[in-house]
Design a protein around this motif. Structure first.
Motif, short mmCIF file in Angstrom:
data_model
loop_
_atom_site.label_atom_id
_atom_site.label_comp_id
_atom_site.label_asym_id
_atom_site.label_seq_id
_atom_site.Cartn_x
_atom_site.Cartn_y
_atom_site.Cartn_z
N ASN A 286 2.68 -3.55 29.09
CA ASN A 286 3.58 -4.64 28.75
C ASN A 286 4.41 -5.13 29.92
OD1 ASN A 286 5.35 -2.54 29.08
ND2 ASN A 286 5.86 -2.34 26.89
N GLY A 287 4.05 -4.69 31.11
CA GLY A 287 4.76 -5.15 32.29
C GLY A 287 5.83 -4.20 32.78
N TYR A 288 6.09 -3.12 32.01
CA TYR A 288 7.11 -2.16 32.42
C TYR A 288 6.50 -1.11 33.34
CZ TYR A 288 10.34 -4.03 28.96
OH TYR A 288 11.16 -4.86 28.26
N PHE A 289 7.29 -0.64 34.28
CA PHE A 289 6.85 0.38 35.22
C PHE A 289 7.24 1.75 34.70
CE2 PHE A 289 7.52 -3.06 38.60
CZ PHE A 289 6.21 -3.48 38.50
N ASP A 290 6.23 2.63 34.50
CA ASP A 290 6.49 3.99 34.04
C ASP A 290 7.21 4.79 35.12
OD1 ASP A 290 5.24 3.51 31.63
OD2 ASP A 290 3.29 4.15 32.37
N ALA A 291 6.74 4.65 36.36
CA ALA A 291 7.37 5.37 37.48
C ALA A 291 8.51 4.50 38.00
CB ALA A 291 6.34 5.64 38.57
N ASN A 292 9.67 4.60 37.33
CA ASN A 292 10.76 3.68 37.62
C ASN A 292 11.44 3.94 38.95
OD1 ASN A 292 11.97 6.09 36.76
ND2 ASN A 292 13.79 5.03 36.02
N LEU B 77 -1.68 -4.58 42.82
CA LEU B 77 -1.63 -3.23 43.38
C LEU B 77 -0.36 -2.51 42.94
CD1 LEU B 77 -2.85 -3.97 47.02
CD2 LEU B 77 -4.20 -3.01 45.14
N THR B 78 0.75 -3.23 42.94
CA THR B 78 2.03 -2.62 42.53
C THR B 78 1.99 -2.23 41.06
OG1 THR B 78 3.22 -3.95 44.15
CG2 THR B 78 4.52 -2.99 42.38
N ALA B 79 1.42 -3.10 40.23
CA ALA B 79 1.29 -2.78 38.81
C ALA B 79 0.42 -1.55 38.61
CB ALA B 79 0.71 -3.97 38.06
N CYS B 80 -0.68 -1.45 39.36
CA CYS B 80 -1.55 -0.27 39.26
C CYS B 80 -0.81 0.99 39.69
CB CYS B 80 -2.79 -0.45 40.14
SG CYS B 80 -3.91 -1.74 39.59
N ALA B 81 0.01 0.87 40.72
CA ALA B 81 0.73 2.02 41.24
C ALA B 81 1.76 2.55 40.24
CB ALA B 81 1.42 1.66 42.55
N LEU B 82 2.37 1.66 39.49
CA LEU B 82 3.54 2.05 38.70
C LEU B 82 3.39 1.92 37.20
CD1 LEU B 82 6.33 0.46 40.96
CD2 LEU B 82 5.43 2.80 40.99
N GLY B 83 2.22 1.57 36.70
CA GLY B 83 2.12 1.52 35.25
C GLY B 83 0.79 1.06 34.69
N LYS C 5 1.44 10.60 45.49
CA LYS C 5 0.13 10.48 46.12
C LYS C 5 0.14 11.31 47.40
CE LYS C 5 -1.84 7.69 43.22
NZ LYS C 5 -3.00 8.13 42.42
N SER C 6 -0.95 12.00 47.63
CA SER C 6 -1.06 12.88 48.80
C SER C 6 -2.09 12.35 49.78
CB SER C 6 -1.44 14.29 48.37
OG SER C 6 -1.61 15.13 49.48
N LYS C 7 -1.73 12.35 51.07
CA LYS C 7 -2.66 11.98 52.12
C LYS C 7 -3.35 13.21 52.71
CE LYS C 7 -1.70 8.57 54.89
NZ LYS C 7 -2.66 7.57 54.41
N ILE C 8 -3.03 14.38 52.18
CA ILE C 8 -3.72 15.60 52.61
C ILE C 8 -5.07 15.64 51.90
CG2 ILE C 8 -3.64 18.12 52.71
CD1 ILE C 8 -0.59 17.90 52.47
N GLY C 9 -6.13 15.89 52.64
CA GLY C 9 -7.46 15.93 52.02
C GLY C 9 -8.07 14.54 51.94
N GLY C 10 -8.82 14.27 50.88
CA GLY C 10 -9.53 13.01 50.73
C GLY C 10 -8.63 11.88 50.28
N ALA C 11 -9.24 10.69 50.22
CA ALA C 11 -8.50 9.50 49.81
C ALA C 11 -8.17 9.57 48.33
CB ALA C 11 -9.34 8.25 50.10
N SER C 12 -6.91 9.41 48.00
CA SER C 12 -6.51 9.42 46.59
C SER C 12 -6.74 8.04 45.98
CB SER C 12 -5.04 9.83 46.46
OG SER C 12 -4.21 8.98 47.22
N THR C 13 -6.81 8.00 44.67
CA THR C 13 -7.15 6.77 43.95
C THR C 13 -5.90 6.05 43.49
OG1 THR C 13 -9.18 7.83 43.17
CG2 THR C 13 -8.50 5.81 42.06
#
Length: 355
Positions: A285-291, A271-277, A148-156
């Protein structure tokens, strides 16, 4: 491509230039002495092959050399300083809203190292994959990070779509329907509240999104729905401020357990689930893609990360640095009153961004 997508290639080059990835505290500051020494970084190329960019120290010259492994026939011993030069040029482009693909020096360099893709496959949460030496367990590990980048606009953090709509039922004196039928979203909610209409959670439109929420908590759909009601009816958007209101409203009837912060904890899990999977449209299924966790590009180009070792800081960062946002009402079909079988309803849409 947008700044967030261009930031991926910046991170790729910068990590190879620096040879380390720093962990951050909840305020995005480096934790001194706490970093991953990077062994190699992987990247897909424009022709859909994967190359491994390996960092090898040249002890005689006291520099790092980048060697490229895979289906690659170009120069295979590039000084890391060259990656630093190009990453800084890309950073300048990001800060000044310039298209990096028309900068001949950047384009030529990328072609010389195998033409890595600018943006990784959008179906995956991990934007970059690397191997690093984990100093805490003294071994090499494979890690995938979302960027995620804080350069420019707010990222989603959590993207809007028609499948992120939540339906509410409305009861009240509908003789006044003519007074609000043309009102939209926040003005509509304000009118309904001021005129004693009861707006109550009915259902999550997407069964898949509902199921994903239920994995986090059996009442996560109720909590998210109440967050949307607060956001669209009050002049606050910060996730932390909205949860303060939810704690008072107590829609799940947890009772007086202020010290345990039920709603704060459950929102952090979401929020954590949204961030990682988790996404609304795919089975989760509860697993984080970005491990590995999250990599953040700060406004000045500094790169820091959150990993499982600083899990509490990561969750606190997400909680304190995100807000609910209003996407296009016409594109996502929400924000107006409609009727079905003599019952009135309203759809509200969930979208969460970084501050």
């Amino acid at each position: 491509m947008n700044i967030g997508e261009y930031s991926e290639i910046y991170v790729f080059l910068k990590l190879l230039a620096d040879g380390k990835l720093w962990r951050a505290d909840k305020h995005l500051n480096r934790i001194q002495g706490d970093f991953f020494p990077i062994v190699s970084v992987f990247r897909q190329t424009q022709n859909s092959t994967e190359l491994e960019y390996i960092i090898e120290p040249d002890i005689n010259k006291n520099i790092n050399i980048i060697k490229i492994s895979g289906n690659f026939d170009g120069k295979n011993d590039i000084e890391a300083a060259n990656f630093d030069i190009i990453s800084n040029e890309i950073l300048w482009c990001l800060k000044n809203n310039q298209n990096i693909e028309i900068k001949s020096g950047i384009v030529d360099f990328l072609e010389s190292i195998g033409n890595p893709v600018i943006k990784q496959n959008s179906n995956l949460k991990q934007d970059i994959n690397l191997t690093a030496y984990d100093l805490k367990i003294s071994r090499i590990v494979d890690l995938g990070f979302s960027i995620k980048s804080k350069i420019g606009g707010a990222s989603t953090l959590f993207n809007a779509g028609k499948n992120t709509n939540i339906t509410f039922s409305i009861t009240g004196k509908f003789g006044e329907y003519e007074n609000f039928k043309n009102l939209k979203t926040k003005k509509l909610l304000s009118f309904l509240n001021d005129n004693n209409f009861n707006v109550s959670f009915d259902h999550v439109i997407s069964n898949q999104f509902k199921s994903n929420l239920k994995i986090i908590d059996s009442l996560m759909d109720v909590i998210l729905a109440e967050c949307l009601k607060v956001y669209y009816s009050q002049n606050i958007s910060s996730v932390s401020q909205i949860i303060d209101q939810i704690e008072i409203l107590d829609p799940c009837n947890y009772g007086d357990h202020k010290e345990q912060n039920f709603y704060r904890y459950k929102m952090k899990q979401f929020l954590t689930a949204c961030a990682l999977g988790l996404t609304a449209g795919k089975i989760w299924n509860g697993y984080f893609d970005a491990n590995g966790g999250y990599i953040i590009v700060k406004e000045d180009g500094e790169i820091v990360c959150y990993h499982i070792y600083n899990w509490n800081e990561f969750q606190e960062y997400l909680f304190e640095n995100t807000f609910f946002d209003t996407p296009s009402t016409t594109r996502h079909d929400f924000g107006y009153v409609f009727s079905e079988n003599n019952q009135y309803y309203l759809n509200l849409n969930a979208q969460i961004r970084f501050k």
